[in-house]
Design a protein around this motif. Sequence first.
Motif, mmCIF file in Angstrom:
data_model
loop_
_atom_site.group_PDB
_atom_site.id
_atom_site.type_symbol
_atom_site.label_atom_id
_atom_site.label_comp_id
_atom_site.label_asym_id
_atom_site.label_seq_id
_atom_site.Cartn_x
_atom_site.Cartn_y
_atom_site.Cartn_z
ATOM 1 N N GLN A 8 0.842 -1.184 0.000
ATOM 2 C CA GLN A 8 0.000 0.000 0.000
ATOM 3 C C GLN A 8 0.880 1.238 0.000
ATOM 4 N N GLU B 179 -5.759 10.220 -2.524
ATOM 5 C CA GLU B 179 -5.837 8.918 -3.198
ATOM 6 C C GLU B 179 -4.916 7.945 -2.496
ATOM 7 N N ARG C 276 -3.433 3.924 -2.539
ATOM 8 C CA ARG C 276 -3.231 2.867 -3.530
ATOM 9 C C ARG C 276 -2.996 1.523 -2.863
ATOM 10 N N CYS C 277 -3.496 0.481 -3.507
ATOM 11 C CA CYS C 277 -3.294 -0.891 -3.027
ATOM 12 C C CYS C 277 -2.854 -1.782 -4.175
ATOM 13 N N ARG D 6 -10.883 -0.294 -9.391
ATOM 14 C CA ARG D 6 -9.844 -1.304 -9.595
ATOM 15 C C ARG D 6 -9.706 -1.509 -11.090
ATOM 16 N N SER E 275 -5.787 -1.184 -6.982
ATOM 17 C CA SER E 275 -6.998 -0.467 -6.603
ATOM 18 C C SER E 275 -6.626 0.872 -5.981
ATOM 19 N N THR E 276 -7.492 1.857 -6.221
ATOM 20 C CA THR E 276 -7.306 3.179 -5.640
ATOM 21 C C THR E 276 -8.558 3.554 -4.857
ATOM 22 N N THR F 244 -10.340 6.729 -3.166
ATOM 23 C CA THR F 244 -10.295 8.188 -3.211
ATOM 24 C C THR F 244 -11.253 8.768 -2.185
#
Lengths: 110, 117
Positions: free
Chosen positions: B6, B20, B22-23, B69, B75-76, B78
């Motif tokens: 992440q 945002e 992120r993953c 995604r 994936s994000t 927000t």
Amino acid sequence: EDQVTQSPEALRLQEGESSSLNCSYTVSGLRGLFWYRQDPGKGPEFLFTLYSAGEEKEKERLKATLTKKESFLHITAPKPEDSATYLCAVSRGSWGKLQFGAGTQVVVTP
Amino acid sequence: GAGVSQSPSNKVTEKGKDVELRCDPISGHTALYWYRQSLGQGLEFLIYFQGNSAPDKSGLPSDRFSAERTGGSVSTLTIQRTQQEDSAVYLCASSSSPPGSGTDTQYFGPGTRLTVL
């Protein structure tokens, strides 16, 4: 309403002093029960998954058991490195999202 | 192999700004979950992805929260117009199989700590 309750909230043990953590749940259609360990500042680390009453799983000094209403995490002869927060979670329904208990914070002193 | 990653690990923002998170799930994992961990609230589910679709968005707390995604991988999450109550650790988890398959253990990333001033 589904509920997952963990007890005790906190547990202080001497090294070598065995104990058990409890996770009781009221969930219809339980898919699985999960145990995680979480260290400060880190994400939960997977320990065990239990799917049916009577199931048991072991890993080093930890043993998890499951009944129709609760799960126990037994810690045998704990060491200081076993200090962490232990989280219980249940999965139900179609999408697998986990519902977590509040956790049990375990401190093992030398 | 590599676990769930992440970024950023920490984010400090001002109230009203967008962020945002992120993953990156474990390679090959088709299911992806977002959770939030707040003091006094424990871990709470936000959204679930199977592939690129999100069949369960029931945990998103308001319409300021959204997630996507792409390519069945990254994936994000927000958050628009951040509020102080959004301060929390945002955790991502992935699983190799769809729920109910018997091998749907979720593996978590280290989280993003969000602080809204």
